[in-house]
Motif scaffolding. Structure first.
Motif, short mmCIF file in Angstrom:
data_model
loop_
_atom_site.label_atom_id
_atom_site.label_comp_id
_atom_site.label_asym_id
_atom_site.label_seq_id
_atom_site.Cartn_x
_atom_site.Cartn_y
_atom_site.Cartn_z
N ASP A 98 0.81 -1.21 0.00
CA ASP A 98 0.00 0.00 0.00
C ASP A 98 0.85 1.27 0.00
OD1 ASP A 98 0.93 -0.60 2.56
OD2 ASP A 98 -0.88 0.13 3.56
N TYR A 99 0.32 2.30 -0.62
CA TYR A 99 1.01 3.59 -0.72
C TYR A 99 0.02 4.73 -0.51
CZ TYR A 99 5.42 1.80 -2.63
OH TYR A 99 6.63 1.16 -2.80
N LEU A 100 0.56 5.84 0.02
CA LEU A 100 -0.21 7.08 0.08
C LEU A 100 0.30 7.99 -1.03
CD1 LEU A 100 0.01 7.84 3.91
CD2 LEU A 100 -1.60 6.34 2.72
N PHE A 112 9.06 7.37 -1.62
CA PHE A 112 9.69 7.28 -0.31
C PHE A 112 9.26 6.00 0.41
CE2 PHE A 112 11.61 11.40 -0.33
CZ PHE A 112 10.78 12.19 -1.12
N ASN A 113 10.26 5.33 1.01
CA ASN A 113 10.01 4.15 1.83
C ASN A 113 9.56 4.59 3.23
OD1 ASN A 113 10.80 1.99 0.03
ND2 ASN A 113 12.91 2.72 0.26
N PRO A 114 8.97 3.65 4.00
CA PRO A 114 8.52 3.99 5.35
C PRO A 114 9.64 4.41 6.30
CG PRO A 114 7.50 1.96 4.60
CD PRO A 114 8.55 2.30 3.61
N SER A 155 9.63 2.00 -7.94
CA SER A 155 8.70 1.11 -7.25
C SER A 155 7.67 0.67 -8.27
CB SER A 155 8.01 1.81 -6.08
OG SER A 155 6.92 1.02 -5.62
N GLY A 156 7.61 -0.63 -8.54
CA GLY A 156 6.67 -1.10 -9.55
C GLY A 156 5.23 -0.91 -9.11
N ASN A 157 4.94 -1.36 -7.87
CA ASN A 157 3.58 -1.17 -7.37
C ASN A 157 3.27 0.32 -7.21
OD1 ASN A 157 2.87 -3.87 -7.25
ND2 ASN A 157 3.69 -4.12 -5.20
N TRP A 170 11.61 -9.13 1.09
CA TRP A 170 12.01 -8.21 2.16
C TRP A 170 12.49 -6.94 1.47
CZ3 TRP A 170 11.60 -8.38 7.43
CH2 TRP A 170 12.20 -7.33 8.12
N GLU A 171 11.77 -5.86 1.64
CA GLU A 171 12.08 -4.63 0.90
C GLU A 171 13.05 -3.72 1.66
OE1 GLU A 171 9.23 -2.08 -0.83
OE2 GLU A 171 7.83 -3.71 -1.30
N ARG A 172 13.97 -3.14 0.91
CA ARG A 172 14.84 -2.10 1.44
C ARG A 172 13.96 -0.97 1.98
NH1 ARG A 172 18.53 1.48 -2.61
NH2 ARG A 172 16.45 1.82 -3.45
N GLY A 173 14.18 -0.62 3.24
CA GLY A 173 13.48 0.53 3.80
C GLY A 173 12.03 0.31 4.13
N SER A 190 5.60 -6.82 -4.51
CA SER A 190 6.54 -5.78 -4.93
C SER A 190 6.72 -5.89 -6.44
CB SER A 190 7.89 -5.96 -4.23
OG SER A 190 8.90 -5.17 -4.87
N GLY A 191 6.51 -4.78 -7.14
CA GLY A 191 6.59 -4.80 -8.59
C GLY A 191 8.02 -4.85 -9.09
N SER A 192 8.89 -4.07 -8.45
CA SER A 192 10.29 -4.10 -8.91
C SER A 192 10.95 -5.42 -8.51
CB SER A 192 11.06 -2.91 -8.34
OG SER A 192 11.07 -2.94 -6.91
N SER A 193 10.54 -5.97 -7.35
CA SER A 193 11.03 -7.30 -6.97
C SER A 193 10.58 -8.36 -7.96
CB SER A 193 10.54 -7.67 -5.57
OG SER A 193 11.04 -6.80 -4.58
N1 LIG Z 1 11.61 -0.55 -1.12
C1 LIG Z 1 12.01 -0.35 -2.52
C2 LIG Z 1 11.03 0.61 -3.22
C3 LIG Z 1 9.64 0.03 -3.31
C4 LIG Z 1 9.63 -1.26 -4.09
C5 LIG Z 1 8.32 -2.04 -4.12
N2 LIG Z 1 7.27 -1.56 -3.24
C6 LIG Z 1 7.81 -2.16 -5.54
O1 LIG Z 1 6.61 -2.31 -5.73
O2 LIG Z 1 8.69 -2.15 -6.46
C7 LIG Z 1 13.42 0.24 -2.61
O3 LIG Z 1 13.86 0.89 -1.65
O4 LIG Z 1 14.05 0.05 -3.66
#
Ligand SMILES: N[C@H](CCC[C@H](N)C(=O)O)C(=O)O
Length: 277
Positions: free
Chosen positions: A12-14, A62-64, A72-74, A207-210, A217-220
């Motif tokens: 989820d994102y704001l 921005f990460n949490p 960020s893909g998502n 496990w996401e960075r930050g 996760s889309g980029s994952s």
């Molecule tokens: N935590 C990731 C950014 C968000 C990635 C994830 N939420 C996605 O959908 O790609 C990073 O610091 O690279």
């Protein structure tokens, strides 16, 4: 301070528009906004639309933990839906991120978004990964009591992909936070534990960075699918199965990735500045 909340398969994102930013979004304030108890609660903040020289729109992610992500893909699917909801876009448009320019297309009345995520790169200097310049493929890395074989990749943000016969949340919780900050990754890294189901399906725990453990996760998904393709374990169309749902990835021979997945609108709200006191 107004926001719109969406989730993409439980990630989820704001979305906060720059004109609605009433107070500087410092690291501490971002952490507070994203906090599940003391704030609104979110896996991150999308600040946009911002002006851009080379795209229709600019976006900051921005990460949490307050750190800024290159991509960020998502987040890009959610931001695309937000622009569509605000009738700022039609079929296809471009978005500029720290990790490069992407093209997005909204479909199914906003419930599905396709993003051309760019090219996955396995080069250590681009990811970055320490050591001699090379493609980081099937190398060893040790955390706690375990030595894993991993591949590393970037799609603007860094990823460490570990291939295992079985994956489960407890593996991500036990080892993800240590791999995220492993000295091999000067900018830290996102981590995926990947099971190859067959030539068209993979399963990942993230496990996401930050951000820590996330449901999708889309980029994952993009990085893991590209690694599976690079290793010859999957064909070019791959469904990525995650706890929050599925993302469809297409990989070209030169590792350009197209990602397609759902977006759900959750709420619109107003952040009270009292929360920062
Ligand atoms: N935590 C990731 C950014 C968000 C990635 C994830 N939420 C996605 O959908 O790609 C990073 O610091 O690279």
């Amino acid at each position: 301070m107004k926001y719109s909340k969406y989730h993409a398969l439980g990630n989820d994102y704001l979305v906060i528009a720059p004109e609605d930013v009433e107070i500087e979004l410092t690291k501490e304030r971002i952490e507070r906004i994203c906090h599940r108890n003391f704030g609104v609660g979110s896996d991150g903040i999308l600040l946009g639309p911002l002006p851009s020289q080379n795209s229709d729109f600019g976006l900051r992610i921005f990460n949490p933990d307050g750190s800024e992500a290159e991509k960020s893909g998502n987040g890009l699917r959610i931001f695309s839906r937000y622009l569509w909801d605000r009738q700022l876009v039609r079929e296809q448009f471009s978005i500029d991120t720290l990790g490069g320019k992407v093209k997005a297309r909204v479909a199914d009345s906003g419930k599905s978004v396709q993003v051309e995520m760019g090219r996955v790169n396995f080069n250590s200097e681009k990811i970055p990964v320490t050591g001699e310049p090379r493609e980081v493929i099937q190398e060893s890395i040790t955390v706690l009591d375990q030595t894993f074989t991993f591949c590393a990749a970037t799609i603007g943000n860094p990823h460490c992909v570990i291939l295992l016969p079985e994956v489960a949340p407890d593996i991500a919780y036990k080892y993800g936070s240590l791999l995220e900050v492993h000295p091999s990754f000067p900018n830290r890294t996102n981590v995926q534990f990947m099971k190859v189901i067959d030539r068209e399906n993979i399963q990942i725990e993230i496990w996401e960075r930050g951000a820590g453990y996330t449901l999708a996760s889309g980029s994952s998904s993009s990085a893991a699918a590209a690694v599976a393709y690079k290793l010859g374990l999957c064909d070019s169309s791959i469904t990525v199965h995650m706890p929050g749902g599925q993302i469809f990835i297409q990989v070209t021979d030169d590792f350009m990735v197209t990602m397609t997945g759902g977006v759900t609108k959750v709420a619109e709200g107003v952040i009270s500045l009292e929360m920062f006191e």
